[in-house]
Scaffold this active site. Structure first.
Site, PDB file in Angstrom:
ATOM      1  N   HIS A 192      -6.449  -6.715 -40.741  1.00 54.94           N
ATOM      2  CA  HIS A 192      -7.345  -7.846 -40.540  1.00 54.94           C
ATOM      3  C   HIS A 192      -7.357  -8.805 -41.715  1.00 54.94           C
ATOM      4  O   HIS A 192      -7.146  -9.996 -41.547  1.00 54.94           O
ATOM      5  CB  HIS A 192      -8.752  -7.300 -40.261  1.00 54.94           C
ATOM      6  CG  HIS A 192      -9.761  -8.330 -39.886  1.00 54.94           C
ATOM      7  ND1 HIS A 192     -10.981  -8.008 -39.337  1.00 54.94           N
ATOM      8  CD2 HIS A 192      -9.777  -9.677 -40.008  1.00 54.94           C
ATOM      9  CE1 HIS A 192     -11.683  -9.095 -39.101  1.00 54.94           C
ATOM     10  NE2 HIS A 192     -10.966 -10.135 -39.517  1.00 54.94           N
ATOM     11  N   GLU A 244     -18.036 -13.349 -36.940  1.00 54.74           N
ATOM     12  CA  GLU A 244     -18.125 -12.384 -38.037  1.00 54.74           C
ATOM     13  C   GLU A 244     -19.137 -12.786 -39.121  1.00 54.74           C
ATOM     14  O   GLU A 244     -19.026 -12.353 -40.270  1.00 54.74           O
ATOM     15  CB  GLU A 244     -16.749 -12.172 -38.648  1.00 54.74           C
ATOM     16  CG  GLU A 244     -15.779 -11.497 -37.691  1.00 54.74           C
ATOM     17  CD  GLU A 244     -14.540 -11.015 -38.397  1.00 54.74           C
ATOM     18  OE1 GLU A 244     -14.406  -9.796 -38.569  1.00 54.74           O
ATOM     19  OE2 GLU A 244     -13.709 -11.862 -38.788  1.00 54.74           O
ATOM     20  N   HIS A 284      -7.754 -13.952 -44.159  1.00 57.58           N
ATOM     21  CA  HIS A 284      -6.648 -13.194 -43.584  1.00 57.58           C
ATOM     22  C   HIS A 284      -5.362 -13.509 -44.352  1.00 57.58           C
ATOM     23  O   HIS A 284      -4.281 -13.564 -43.765  1.00 57.58           O
ATOM     24  CB  HIS A 284      -6.444 -13.567 -42.106  1.00 57.58           C
ATOM     25  CG  HIS A 284      -7.693 -13.533 -41.291  1.00 57.58           C
ATOM     26  ND1 HIS A 284      -7.935 -14.409 -40.255  1.00 57.58           N
ATOM     27  CD2 HIS A 284      -8.785 -12.739 -41.359  1.00 57.58           C
ATOM     28  CE1 HIS A 284      -9.110 -14.161 -39.714  1.00 57.58           C
ATOM     29  NE2 HIS A 284      -9.658 -13.151 -40.371  1.00 57.58           N
ATOM     30  N   HIS A 301     -14.279 -14.442 -46.609  1.00 62.59           N
ATOM     31  CA  HIS A 301     -13.522 -13.553 -45.715  1.00 62.59           C
ATOM     32  C   HIS A 301     -12.270 -14.281 -45.298  1.00 62.59           C
ATOM     33  O   HIS A 301     -12.327 -15.390 -44.766  1.00 62.59           O
ATOM     34  CB  HIS A 301     -14.326 -13.173 -44.480  1.00 62.59           C
ATOM     35  CG  HIS A 301     -13.491 -12.507 -43.417  1.00 62.59           C
ATOM     36  ND1 HIS A 301     -12.681 -11.417 -43.695  1.00 62.59           N
ATOM     37  CD2 HIS A 301     -13.299 -12.793 -42.101  1.00 62.59           C
ATOM     38  CE1 HIS A 301     -12.044 -11.057 -42.591  1.00 62.59           C
ATOM     39  NE2 HIS A 301     -12.403 -11.880 -41.615  1.00 62.59           N
TER      40      HIS A 301
END
Length: 262
Positions: free
Chosen positions: A191, A100, A121, A119
């Site tokens: 996500h 990603e 989760h 980023h």
């Protein structure tokens, strides 16, 4: 992707003061590497990253290069693992890369104000990206969240209903970046989320307090109807409390410093 060499800025640390292919002096790049290693450790300690997720930093204002680790668990990242990527999400180092990495490349491409991206989760954020209840600022530490509700990126609108929910191409990264717009945070349905900042400490701060705000919001919803920050309160808090990110960064960085045994 072409192989790197022992003198490439993608491989370890260069001699202090030397020029690098990133366009930044090696001592500055090495200092940034140290901060980025610390950011990975901080985000793991704060429960934002675990074995997955990633954090990057643009190498300098206005530049089209950014530092991001090769494909590793964040807690395992060292300075020599941090690779200089371009806005095509490529690097000269011959290593396995994050699937990603396009999240970072495409946001940097569209947001010259962004100097760092996280980023994650983190667990408390996920429920607010899969229900009709929006993530709203409920604590003064999260005034950077929009009072109209944090946007949710719906990947099925761009990748159909059989994707793995991952941002694995420039086109998906571009769609995510466009959905983020000028905001500080965007959720990703089923996500996680992305937080951005004008500095690495600010992006880390926002990622941490997005998770804290989400957790607090879920607790408040269980008790009754929360009172959220007004737009005036959020903007004022974002200026006053958001100006204290160095205070949080300094203490978190010290806590995350590796021990002699490590």
């Amino acid at each position: 992707m072409t192989p790197g060499n022992a003198n490439s800025p993608d491989r370890g640390e260069a001699a202090p003061g030397a020029a690098t292919g990133s366009g930044v002096a090696s001592d500055e790049l090495n200092a940034l590497r140290d901060d980025l290693v610390a950011a990975n450790r901080i985000l793991v300690r704060q429960g934002v990253l675990d074995a997955f997720g990633h954090v990057s930093s643009r190498v300098a204002p206005g530049m089209d290069r950014f530092l991001l680790s090769g494909n590793l668990a964040p807690g395992s990242v060292t300075a020599s693992d941090l690779l200089v990527h371009d806005l095509e999400a490529t690097t000269s180092a011959e290593r396995s890369l994050y699937l990603e990495r396009f999240i970072h490349a495409e946001i940097y491409r569209r947001r010259p104000d962004v100097m760092a991206i996280v980023h994650s989760h983190s667990a408390s954020v996920i429920p607010l990206g899969v229900t009709s209840t929006p993530l709203l600022p409920i604590i003064h530490m999260a005034g950077f969240l929009p009072t109209s509700g944090t946007a949710v990126f719906e990947i099925s609108d761009h990748a159909g209903d059989a994707s793995d929910l991952l941002i694995t191409s420039s086109s998906l990264g571009a769609s995510l970046a466009e959905a983020l717009g000028d905001d500080a945070v965007i959720l990703m349905r089923g996500h996680g989320s992305v937080a951005v900042g004008a500095s690495l400490p600010e992006a880390v701060y926002r990622a941490v307090y997005t998770e804290v705000n989400a957790r607090t919001q879920l607790q408040a919803l269980a008790l009754g109807t929360p009172r959220y920050l007004s737009s005036g309160e959020a903007s004022t808090a974002a200026r006053s409390v958001g100006g204290q990110t160095a205070r949080a960064w300094n203490v978190w960085r010290e806590e995350a410093r590796p021990t002699t045994a490590e």
